[in-house]
Design a protein around this motif. Sequence first.
Motif, PDB file in Angstrom:
ATOM      1  N   TRP A 154     -43.908 -61.221  61.964  1.00  0.00           N
ATOM      2  CA  TRP A 154     -43.815 -60.087  61.049  1.00  0.00           C
ATOM      3  C   TRP A 154     -44.373 -60.484  59.685  1.00  0.00           C
ATOM      4  CZ3 TRP A 154     -38.170 -57.927  62.053  1.00  0.00           C
ATOM      5  CH2 TRP A 154     -38.179 -57.247  63.278  1.00  0.00           C
ATOM      6  N   LEU A 155     -45.238 -59.611  59.167  1.00  0.00           N
ATOM      7  CA  LEU A 155     -45.819 -59.783  57.841  1.00  0.00           C
ATOM      8  C   LEU A 155     -45.281 -58.686  56.937  1.00  0.00           C
ATOM      9  CD1 LEU A 155     -49.469 -60.390  59.073  1.00  0.00           C
ATOM     10  CD2 LEU A 155     -47.803 -62.124  58.418  1.00  0.00           C
ATOM     11  N   ALA A 156     -45.175 -58.970  55.643  1.00  0.00           N
ATOM     12  CA  ALA A 156     -44.423 -58.092  54.746  1.00  0.00           C
ATOM     13  C   ALA A 156     -45.291 -57.163  53.906  1.00  0.00           C
ATOM     14  CB  ALA A 156     -43.533 -58.935  53.830  1.00  0.00           C
ATOM     15  N   GLN A 157     -46.546 -56.948  54.283  1.00  0.00           N
ATOM     16  CA  GLN A 157     -47.364 -56.040  53.480  1.00  0.00           C
ATOM     17  C   GLN A 157     -46.797 -54.614  53.507  1.00  0.00           C
ATOM     18  OE1 GLN A 157     -48.927 -58.134  55.739  1.00  0.00           O
ATOM     19  NE2 GLN A 157     -50.414 -59.315  54.585  1.00  0.00           N
ATOM     20  N   HIS A 158     -47.001 -53.893  52.399  1.00  0.00           N
ATOM     21  CA  HIS A 158     -46.438 -52.558  52.247  1.00  0.00           C
ATOM     22  C   HIS A 158     -47.535 -51.552  51.906  1.00  0.00           C
ATOM     23  CE1 HIS A 158     -46.786 -53.545  47.996  1.00  0.00           C
ATOM     24  NE2 HIS A 158     -46.049 -54.634  48.215  1.00  0.00           N
ATOM     25  N   ARG A 159     -47.117 -50.323  51.591  1.00  0.00           N
ATOM     26  CA  ARG A 159     -48.080 -49.235  51.399  1.00  0.00           C
ATOM     27  C   ARG A 159     -49.003 -49.494  50.211  1.00  0.00           C
ATOM     28  NH1 ARG A 159     -45.582 -43.531  50.033  1.00  0.00           N
ATOM     29  NH2 ARG A 159     -45.738 -44.372  47.918  1.00  0.00           N
ATOM     30  N   ASP A 160     -48.484 -50.068  49.138  1.00  0.00           N
ATOM     31  CA  ASP A 160     -49.335 -50.344  47.976  1.00  0.00           C
ATOM     32  C   ASP A 160     -50.393 -51.400  48.307  1.00  0.00           C
ATOM     33  OD1 ASP A 160     -46.768 -49.207  47.179  1.00  0.00           O
ATOM     34  OD2 ASP A 160     -47.462 -49.450  45.120  1.00  0.00           O
ATOM     35  N   ASP A 161     -50.008 -52.397  49.119  1.00  0.00           N
ATOM     36  CA  ASP A 161     -50.993 -53.387  49.570  1.00  0.00           C
ATOM     37  C   ASP A 161     -52.103 -52.705  50.368  1.00  0.00           C
ATOM     38  OD1 ASP A 161     -49.593 -55.594  48.506  1.00  0.00           O
ATOM     39  OD2 ASP A 161     -48.317 -55.704  50.277  1.00  0.00           O
ATOM     40  N   GLN A 162     -51.715 -51.745  51.207  1.00  0.00           N
ATOM     41  CA  GLN A 162     -52.713 -51.045  52.029  1.00  0.00           C
ATOM     42  C   GLN A 162     -53.665 -50.243  51.151  1.00  0.00           C
ATOM     43  OE1 GLN A 162     -53.983 -51.390  54.820  1.00  0.00           O
ATOM     44  NE2 GLN A 162     -53.181 -49.950  56.345  1.00  0.00           N
ATOM     45  N   LEU A 192     -48.906 -59.493  65.925  1.00  0.00           N
ATOM     46  CA  LEU A 192     -48.705 -59.394  64.482  1.00  0.00           C
ATOM     47  C   LEU A 192     -48.218 -57.986  64.166  1.00  0.00           C
ATOM     48  CD1 LEU A 192     -51.805 -61.188  62.897  1.00  0.00           C
ATOM     49  CD2 LEU A 192     -49.660 -62.166  63.709  1.00  0.00           C
ATOM     50  N   GLN A 193     -47.113 -57.886  63.450  1.00  0.00           N
ATOM     51  CA  GLN A 193     -46.570 -56.579  63.082  1.00  0.00           C
ATOM     52  C   GLN A 193     -46.294 -56.533  61.584  1.00  0.00           C
ATOM     53  OE1 GLN A 193     -43.209 -55.236  65.358  1.00  0.00           O
ATOM     54  NE2 GLN A 193     -44.113 -55.771  67.332  1.00  0.00           N
ATOM     55  N   ARG A 194     -46.456 -55.325  61.028  1.00  0.00           N
ATOM     56  CA  ARG A 194     -46.164 -55.085  59.606  1.00  0.00           C
ATOM     57  C   ARG A 194     -45.172 -53.929  59.529  1.00  0.00           C
ATOM     58  NH1 ARG A 194     -51.670 -56.457  59.914  1.00  0.00           N
ATOM     59  NH2 ARG A 194     -52.262 -58.185  58.534  1.00  0.00           N
ATOM     60  N   PRO A 195     -43.896 -54.207  59.704  1.00  0.00           N
ATOM     61  CA  PRO A 195     -42.907 -53.125  59.771  1.00  0.00           C
ATOM     62  C   PRO A 195     -42.783 -52.310  58.490  1.00  0.00           C
ATOM     63  CG  PRO A 195     -41.990 -55.218  60.580  1.00  0.00           C
ATOM     64  CD  PRO A 195     -43.291 -55.523  59.906  1.00  0.00           C
ATOM     65  N   LEU A 196     -43.171 -52.871  57.338  1.00  0.00           N
ATOM     66  CA  LEU A 196     -42.992 -52.200  56.053  1.00  0.00           C
ATOM     67  C   LEU A 196     -44.266 -51.550  55.539  1.00  0.00           C
ATOM     68  CD1 LEU A 196     -40.866 -54.979  54.265  1.00  0.00           C
ATOM     69  CD2 LEU A 196     -40.046 -53.031  55.597  1.00  0.00           C
ATOM     70  N   LEU A 197     -45.288 -51.440  56.377  1.00  0.00           N
ATOM     71  CA  LEU A 197     -46.601 -51.013  55.894  1.00  0.00           C
ATOM     72  C   LEU A 197     -46.590 -49.592  55.341  1.00  0.00           C
ATOM     73  CD1 LEU A 197     -49.433 -52.154  55.587  1.00  0.00           C
ATOM     74  CD2 LEU A 197     -50.014 -51.193  57.814  1.00  0.00           C
ATOM     75  N   GLY A 198     -45.680 -48.753  55.788  1.00  0.00           N
ATOM     76  CA  GLY A 198     -45.636 -47.380  55.292  1.00  0.00           C
ATOM     77  C   GLY A 198     -44.688 -47.167  54.134  1.00  0.00           C
ATOM     78  N   VAL A 199     -44.146 -48.241  53.561  1.00  0.00           N
ATOM     79  CA  VAL A 199     -43.136 -48.128  52.516  1.00  0.00           C
ATOM     80  C   VAL A 199     -43.721 -48.546  51.171  1.00  0.00           C
ATOM     81  CG1 VAL A 199     -40.816 -48.808  51.796  1.00  0.00           C
ATOM     82  CG2 VAL A 199     -41.378 -48.684  54.237  1.00  0.00           C
TER      83      VAL A 199
END
Length: 435
Positions: free
Chosen positions: A117-125, A156-163
């Motif tokens: 799990w990687l911690a990238q979020h919506r602002d990173d995207q 690889l998963q980014r569970p917080l990508l939409g936050v």
Amino acid sequence: MLLQTLIDDALAETPPGRAVWVALSGGLDSSLLLTLAADACRRHPRPLHALHVHHGLQSAADDFERHCRQLCAQLGVPLSVERASVAPDGGQGLEGAAREARYAAFARRVGEGETLWLAQHRDDQAETFLLAALRGSGVRGLAGMPPRRLWQGRELQRPLLGVARAELEAAARQLAVSWVEDPSNDDIALDRNRLRHALMPALEARWPQAAASLARSAHLAGEAEALLGELAALDLATLGGCAERLPLAPLVALSAPRQRLLLRHCCQTLGLPPPPAARLATLLEQLDSRRDAEVRVAWSGGEARCWRDALYLLAPSTPLPESWQADWDGRLPLDTPLGRLICTLTHERDEEVALQVSARRGGERLAQPQRGRRDLKRLLQEAGVPPWRRRRLLVVWLGEQVVAVLDEMGRAVVPCAPGWSLTLHQPGPAAPGSG
């Protein structure tokens, strides 16, 4: 809590019983992700590990590791620390080199079949989308970071990508999560930091939903990229389904955009870096060359060659040194400049023999069943062995007689001499450019 629901859902999507790893930098995002993951794995028992990559690029690196150890001890999560060597002189800049070193560390520690799990979020995207647009990227670059993907046998998963990051910070304060601020995040000499501190605030002052809109555009670009991947897969199937060897006539019949799409898709399928736009344009220009012309277009990590009405995509390779030779008993593994040869070559009389293995010398002849002695060059042409592979062949001699010709994997590229048999025990190490 919405965030905890996201983590629970992500955990439910991972293979039962398989370990979940969290990439822990020590910053806000990853510290919160690990805290939420630990809670989820307590309620839904699953092996959970944290992985910290110590880049050693700044004086605060030891503080990051110290915080990660303290957090993991508090949560009862095993921590692994990988020390990475970053070489920023590879033409990709410091950020790119650090990312490459980080992923190499992931591959060393996270096992195949496990989830990271990687911690990238919506602002990173949103920032990733803008950076890709400023670099003139196509749909693949604009798609940014996928929520999940298979990488080298790992999920690889980014569970917080939409936050949004603001939501993550509010949740971290509510849960009393501690984290370490990375001082390099304030260095606006780095492209992403300049976007974060200078451009994004100006955009959001005029368009408050700028980050959400940009992340949405990245999501739509991801959908378009997936559709283009399906189209490329259909074209590849039409051309025979072999990504490393494409027949030229039907390839040339495709439109230029579909040719570019197909070649990038094939490189991705083969694990090769796609050619840069300029090299790809050069390659497409040469597809109509005379069929007897030796076309070769190379780029960092890959090359393309045309031969016998086909386009070959392969990793760069080096010929077997002309002066190389070694003694071999035909049974024990043999180390060669191309890797370890693990096969058995025996005569029907099953007697011990003293063989010699060498590079091609030119003018060799090899006896063939029911055909007598034949010129090796002609035999290789008949067998369809491309010229670049012929320079990597291992010729096996018994005295002055050639008894076998093997590739770097230990396979016979043409039939062995009468009375000789070859057994391949297991694949040898992958050799670049095996074609």
